[in-house]
Motif scaffolding. Structure first.
Motif, PDB file in Angstrom:
ATOM      1  N   ASP A  92      35.772  25.840 103.088  1.00  0.00           N
ATOM      2  CA  ASP A  92      35.394  27.222 102.800  1.00  0.00           C
ATOM      3  C   ASP A  92      36.627  28.096 102.576  1.00  0.00           C
ATOM      4  O   ASP A  92      36.687  28.865 101.639  1.00  0.00           O
ATOM      5  CB  ASP A  92      34.540  27.756 103.951  1.00  0.00           C
ATOM      6  N   HIS A  93      37.603  27.972 103.456  1.00  0.00           N
ATOM      7  CA  HIS A  93      38.850  28.722 103.335  1.00  0.00           C
ATOM      8  C   HIS A  93      39.989  27.754 103.040  1.00  0.00           C
ATOM      9  O   HIS A  93      39.916  26.587 103.409  1.00  0.00           O
ATOM     10  CB  HIS A  93      39.156  29.465 104.647  1.00  0.00           C
ATOM     11  N   CYS A  94      41.032  28.269 102.421  1.00  0.00           N
ATOM     12  CA  CYS A  94      42.192  27.428 102.121  1.00  0.00           C
ATOM     13  C   CYS A  94      43.460  28.275 102.209  1.00  0.00           C
ATOM     14  O   CYS A  94      43.413  29.494 102.138  1.00  0.00           O
ATOM     15  CB  CYS A  94      42.059  26.795 100.744  1.00  0.00           C
TER      16      CYS A  94
ATOM     17  N   TYR B 294      45.493  32.867 103.929  1.00  0.00           N
ATOM     18  CA  TYR B 294      44.297  32.053 104.100  1.00  0.00           C
ATOM     19  C   TYR B 294      43.167  32.789 103.400  1.00  0.00           C
ATOM     20  O   TYR B 294      42.940  33.976 103.661  1.00  0.00           O
ATOM     21  CB  TYR B 294      44.037  31.913 105.596  1.00  0.00           C
ATOM     22  N   CYS B 295      42.453  32.130 102.477  1.00  0.00           N
ATOM     23  CA  CYS B 295      41.437  32.841 101.695  1.00  0.00           C
ATOM     24  C   CYS B 295      40.303  31.918 101.276  1.00  0.00           C
ATOM     25  O   CYS B 295      40.396  30.702 101.387  1.00  0.00           O
ATOM     26  CB  CYS B 295      42.072  33.449 100.451  1.00  0.00           C
ATOM     27  N   LYS B 296      39.251  32.545 100.766  1.00  0.00           N
ATOM     28  CA  LYS B 296      38.156  31.816 100.126  1.00  0.00           C
ATOM     29  C   LYS B 296      38.371  31.733  98.621  1.00  0.00           C
ATOM     30  O   LYS B 296      37.995  30.769  97.991  1.00  0.00           O
ATOM     31  CB  LYS B 296      36.817  32.527 100.376  1.00  0.00           C
TER      32      LYS B 296
END
Length: 134
Positions: free
Chosen positions: A3-5, A110-112
């Protein structure tokens, strides 16, 4: 796909007179290997740049800046550097230079959605605020 990376980014700067260390933020490069994302966007504010150095060859600067998104996209049109992997191209672009076009230190997050991060960084780090001077 998670979901996040994590992502890395650098601000692209034009430093008209390197010895004075004055610069104008003109773009952003965002790399997110988990999403196979490498993109740069340039927004050159000629008026802000000319305020630092009115003798600049702005068209030459525009031409050089245009190579950054092309290198991010990769492929033959980006020359030999365009044949490298996305991560190698990112590292080549953010390598320290003592030229008129430079990048900031690399920052991570860190984001979607790395495309949304790119837009947010342009808005907050590159575009002139309409509230300046209020």
């Amino acid at each position: 796909m998670p979901d996040h990376c994590t992502y890395d980014y650098a601000i692209i700067r034009v430093v008209p007179r390197v010895e004075r260390e004055e610069f104008v933020n003109v773009g952003v490069i965002v790399s997110c290997p988990a999403r196979a994302f490498l993109e740069a966007r340039i927004e050159l504010d000629e008026q802000r740049l000319k305020a630092i150095d009115s003798t600049l060859d702005v068209e030459s600067i525009r031409a050089h800046l245009a190579t950054i998104p092309a290198i991010c996209a990769g492929g033959e049109q980006a020359g030999p550097i365009g044949q490298l992997s996305q991560r190698e191209r990112f590292h080549w672009l953010i390598a320290p230079r003592s030229t008129i076009i430079q990048t900031s230190p690399v920052h991570s997050g860190y984001c979607k959605n790395p495309a949304a991060v790119l837009e947010h960084l342009l808005e907050t780090m590159v575009r002139a605020s309409s509230d300046v001077g209020r």
